[in-house]
Design an enzyme around this catalytic site. Sequence first.
Site, PDB file in Angstrom:
ATOM      1  N   HIS A 135      -8.767   4.700  -4.202  1.00 37.56           N
ATOM      2  CA  HIS A 135      -7.810   3.978  -3.482  1.00 37.56           C
ATOM      3  C   HIS A 135      -8.455   4.950  -2.225  1.00 37.56           C
ATOM      4  O   HIS A 135      -8.886   6.055  -2.104  1.00 37.56           O
ATOM      5  CB  HIS A 135      -6.714   4.414  -3.831  1.00 37.56           C
ATOM      6  CG  HIS A 135      -5.649   3.664  -2.931  1.00 37.56           C
ATOM      7  ND1 HIS A 135      -5.234   4.025  -1.385  1.00 37.56           N
ATOM      8  CD2 HIS A 135      -4.855   2.485  -3.130  1.00 37.56           C
ATOM      9  CE1 HIS A 135      -4.040   3.190  -1.127  1.00 37.56           C
ATOM     10  NE2 HIS A 135      -4.004   2.322  -2.067  1.00 37.56           N
ATOM     11  N   GLN A 216      -0.586   5.720  -9.718  1.00 41.60           N
ATOM     12  CA  GLN A 216      -0.509   4.566 -10.672  1.00 41.60           C
ATOM     13  C   GLN A 216       0.030   4.817 -12.099  1.00 41.60           C
ATOM     14  O   GLN A 216       0.143   4.026 -12.761  1.00 41.60           O
ATOM     15  CB  GLN A 216      -1.641   3.469 -10.747  1.00 41.60           C
ATOM     16  CG  GLN A 216      -2.054   2.832  -9.360  1.00 41.60           C
ATOM     17  CD  GLN A 216      -1.106   1.852  -8.930  1.00 41.60           C
ATOM     18  OE1 GLN A 216      -0.181   1.345  -9.935  1.00 41.60           O
ATOM     19  NE2 GLN A 216      -0.917   1.588  -7.426  1.00 41.60           N
ATOM     20  N   LYS A 239       6.737   4.230  -6.374  1.00 44.20           N
ATOM     21  CA  LYS A 239       6.149   3.336  -7.273  1.00 44.20           C
ATOM     22  C   LYS A 239       6.760   3.804  -8.711  1.00 44.20           C
ATOM     23  O   LYS A 239       6.233   3.135  -9.986  1.00 44.20           O
ATOM     24  CB  LYS A 239       4.629   3.661  -7.363  1.00 44.20           C
ATOM     25  CG  LYS A 239       3.873   3.057  -6.096  1.00 44.20           C
ATOM     26  CD  LYS A 239       2.324   3.380  -6.345  1.00 44.20           C
ATOM     27  CE  LYS A 239       1.609   3.465  -5.297  1.00 44.20           C
ATOM     28  NZ  LYS A 239       1.314   1.984  -4.549  1.00 44.20           N
ATOM     29  N   CYS A 377      -6.963  -1.812  -0.865  1.00 39.10           N
ATOM     30  CA  CYS A 377      -7.370  -0.643  -0.461  1.00 39.10           C
ATOM     31  C   CYS A 377      -8.534  -0.023  -1.302  1.00 39.10           C
ATOM     32  O   CYS A 377      -8.572   1.174  -1.619  1.00 39.10           O
ATOM     33  CB  CYS A 377      -6.182   0.486  -0.556  1.00 39.10           C
ATOM     34  SG  CYS A 377      -5.253   0.072   0.807  1.00 39.10           S
TER      35      CYS A 377
END
Lengths: 420, 148
Positions: A135, A216, A239, A377
Amino acid sequence: MSTGNSTAEPLPPVRDLSALRADFPILNQAVNGHPLVYLDNAATSQKPVAVIEAMDRYYRCDNANVHRGIHELSNRATATMENSRARAARFLNAARSSEVVFTRGTTESINLVAATWGADNLRPGDQILLTEMEHHSNLVPWQLVARRTGAELVFLPVTGDEGLLDLARLDALLTPRVRLFALTHVSNTLGTVNPVAELCERARKVGAVSLVDAAQSAGHLPLDVQAIGCDFLACSGHKLCGPTGIGLLYGRQEQLEAMPPWQGGGEMISSVDFHESRWNVVPHKFEAGTPNIAGSVGLHAAFDYLDAIGRQRIFQHDQELAGYAYERLTTLSGTRVFGPRTGRSGVVSFLLDDVHAHDLVTAADQFGVALRGGHHCNQPLMRKLGVPSTARASFYFYNTRAEVDRLIEVLREIRRFFGG
Amino acid sequence: MFDDLADLYQQVILDHSKSPRNFHRLDPADRTAEGTNPLCGDNITVFLRMDGARIKELSFQGSGCAISKASASIMTESLQGRTLTEVKGLFDQVHDMVTTGKSPASDMGKLAVFAGVHRFPARVKCAILPWHAVLAALEGQVNPVTTE
């Protein structure tokens, strides 16, 4: 009395994941006249009532500034914040609470390491090894520090649409010139789950420091910084069911202690003179200014919530949904699906005929389906895949197979509309 | 079911996005400029041949969504023979229309099909991108323009 969540009992085990949807009031709404199907979890997850109420309670009952204070509320706020830190250490299985620094999120965590460890340790000719699937937040901070220090960036390639790291190239790239290997645990575009424990060990063997971008992964699979063996790990609260504006930097104690402070201000010092100061101990050395106390409360509640479900279960559910979506997308004619066929996380990037990702996402929104479209991104990776952008569906434990079916149904409608 | 969608993606827009007009490079060109929309990766380069102060020929190349492609295509058709001042005047009207939905004061011809864009705020940039590029080309800017 304190009503903070520091004394929260462990939550009972969860039997049925779909029952958890009731904990997320936001999911129960119509968007553009259709039931909301929220498939943008890789961008941010939704928040359960437990998190919202914990923060609300903190502001109603316990709010004050941390440390330095002597009065009751300040003591409570301090205890609350430090309890959250201890909870975060347990969530990551860090050996000590002092190895957990509160930041604004993954991006700030990585920038902190680049600005302090990087500036202190990188010299002209040194190399920073990254992967082609990073990213921008695990790329641009290293570009900045490379420019300042004369270090050089090298990249472990990604192979094909399957999107796996080309590990055969690792030996050639991971030389003693590499001072730091920074890589993502789970790709936000491809859904690839990288073997971070193995890679951090390879880094250690050549004397390189390792940093794992867990943005993530932290809320989606069991995470153990000691088993991974990384020097640093970064993740974001928002997240993983927590609030925005708070995240974590894990750093091994000896690394954090050797690093210079980052921002200057209150809280990060032990004593200040007009011309110089002495730094506070780790982790406070890295936490200048009033921290995001309420955010840490929400994060604490999010950790409790996720661990009551079990991250292994969440990962299984993510994988099942992603696998199902992958299978249904590939059988839909005219689609190109990116990322590994198996062993992926709950992220699926795809293209539909020649419908541009942005048109697709606008159209899906008209049916109440929230996707993301763009370069995620990941501009260099997009160039490598030879596409300007992709559409992305990303799942969490509250998503269902019926929602995947709805996505496919909507994609058929979209293809019909654009005349594909 | 498709009402809002059809309002945004009018037939004219779908047609121009699938078969864009003046979709080629002009070589040599008197003026050229690149416009990018970092959010979606759209990238459009416009090429101009001038006849004094007026645009004699206008074309574009690049990749983008249906809205940006159709906007570029219809724009190239609408700007032949115009001066910088005239292009600026049209730009203001198009900008007004796609951001507020206000009907333009004058007859805008095909450009009027972009009126539906105002209900999709995320897509305003897509419609405006080629206009930024053409203004940059006319004003002789060297660096690529972006919508960010």
